[in-house]
Design an enzyme around this catalytic site. Sequence first.
Site, mmCIF file in Angstrom:
data_model
loop_
_atom_site.group_PDB
_atom_site.id
_atom_site.type_symbol
_atom_site.label_atom_id
_atom_site.label_comp_id
_atom_site.label_asym_id
_atom_site.label_seq_id
_atom_site.Cartn_x
_atom_site.Cartn_y
_atom_site.Cartn_z
ATOM 1 C CE LYS A 74 -31.419 38.498 -0.229
ATOM 2 N NZ LYS A 74 -30.551 39.454 0.542
ATOM 3 C CD GLU A 139 -43.943 35.966 -2.516
ATOM 4 O OE1 GLU A 139 -42.990 35.773 -1.737
ATOM 5 O OE2 GLU A 139 -43.866 36.649 -3.557
ATOM 6 C CG ASP A 140 -42.744 36.761 1.785
ATOM 7 O OD1 ASP A 140 -43.253 36.935 0.653
ATOM 8 O OD2 ASP A 140 -41.923 37.556 2.283
ATOM 9 C CB ILE A 141 -46.683 38.615 2.313
ATOM 10 C CG1 ILE A 141 -47.938 39.471 2.536
ATOM 11 C CG2 ILE A 141 -45.523 39.444 1.802
ATOM 12 C CD1 ILE A 141 -47.767 40.503 3.664
ATOM 13 C CB ILE A 142 -50.515 37.701 -1.955
ATOM 14 C CG1 ILE A 142 -50.013 36.319 -2.361
ATOM 15 C CG2 ILE A 142 -51.169 38.423 -3.131
ATOM 16 C CD1 ILE A 142 -49.032 36.305 -3.505
ATOM 17 C CG ASP A 143 -48.793 44.503 -0.247
ATOM 18 O OD1 ASP A 143 -49.927 45.006 -0.325
ATOM 19 O OD2 ASP A 143 -47.879 45.045 0.379
ATOM 20 C CB THR A 144 -50.585 45.194 -4.961
ATOM 21 O OG1 THR A 144 -49.445 44.689 -5.681
ATOM 22 C CG2 THR A 144 -50.149 46.334 -4.045
ATOM 23 N N GLY A 145 -50.698 41.949 -5.233
ATOM 24 C CA GLY A 145 -50.902 40.847 -6.173
ATOM 25 C C GLY A 145 -50.231 41.060 -7.508
ATOM 26 C CB THR A 147 -45.000 40.836 -7.090
ATOM 27 O OG1 THR A 147 -44.666 42.190 -6.761
ATOM 28 C CG2 THR A 147 -43.727 40.023 -7.214
ATOM 29 C CE LYS A 171 -49.505 44.021 3.976
ATOM 30 N NZ LYS A 171 -48.409 45.063 3.928
ATOM 31 C CG PHE A 192 -44.186 47.107 6.360
ATOM 32 C CD1 PHE A 192 -44.215 47.473 5.018
ATOM 33 C CD2 PHE A 192 -43.132 46.333 6.817
ATOM 34 C CE1 PHE A 192 -43.197 47.077 4.153
ATOM 35 C CE2 PHE A 192 -42.115 45.934 5.962
ATOM 36 C CZ PHE A 192 -42.145 46.310 4.620
ATOM 37 C CG ASP A 199 -37.015 42.299 3.859
ATOM 38 O OD1 ASP A 199 -36.241 43.187 3.452
ATOM 39 O OD2 ASP A 199 -37.961 41.863 3.176
ATOM 40 N NE ARG A 205 -34.426 39.038 4.079
ATOM 41 C CZ ARG A 205 -35.439 39.163 3.238
ATOM 42 N NH1 ARG A 205 -36.522 38.448 3.434
ATOM 43 N NH2 ARG A 205 -35.386 40.004 2.209
#
Length: 225
Positions: A74, A139-145, A147, A171, A192, A199, A205
Site C-alpha cells: 500500500k 515502491e515507497d522505500i527500499i530498506d534491506t532490499g 523484498t 534507507k 523509521f 505507515d 498514511r
Amino acid sequence: MTGNASKTTASFIQISDDDKGYPLDQFCIPKHYEEDLERVLIPEGLINDRTERLARDIVADFGNEPIVVLCVLKGGYKFFTDLVDKIKVLNRNSGHSVQLGIDFIRLKSYVNESSSGKIEVIGGDNLENLKGKNVLIVEDIIDTGRTMQQLLELMTSVQPKCVKVASLLLKRTPASVGYIPNYIGFEVPNLFLVGYALDYNEFFRDLSHICVINSTGKEKYSVKQ
C-alpha cells in the site's frame, strides 16, 4: 534488464544521519499525530519537486517505448500516483510521449518496526500480462532490499522485456543486501519514517510530510503480539 546494483547509475538527494529536519510547528500536522512525531524529515513540497525530476528522467530513459507502471501497495500508492501524474503532464507538453499502462501488486513484510522475514505477495496472479513488456516498479522505500529482490525474481519468471525500479526512499541500513534501484528520490538515515503513505501498522498514511515517528507513536500504534 532488471534493476540492480551493478547496472544502475542512480542519483539521489542524500539526507545525512545528523540532519535535524524541521520542527513540527513549522508545518501543518494533523492534530491526531502531533504527539506521535519527532520531526519533519522531508516536506511534501520537496517530495513533489523531486518526483517531477524523476518523472522527467524516466520519460527520457524509456524514449517512445510504452511502459507498464507497477505500483507496490500500500505504501507506494502516493508516490505512484504523483509520479504517474507528472509523466502524464510531460506527455502532454513535451516533444514526445510515453504510453502508460497501470498495474498493482501488494507486498507485506513488516510488523511494528521489524521485518517479519516472510514476504506476502498479494495480487500477483495477473503478472503474466507483463510478459514482453517494459515494466517500471514503483515502491515507497527500499530498506534491506530483500523484498524487492524477491519481487524481481518473480518478475523474471514472467519474462518482461525490461524491468526498472523507482523508489522514493533508499534507507542506509547495516541490514542492506546492497540492492540499489534505478531511480531514487532520497537516500535517508536508518530511521523509521512515516507519512506520505508510509505507515506504522497502517497508521500515518494520511500524513502529508515524511516524518520521524517518536517513542510515543510507536507505543500507541504498536501491534501487541
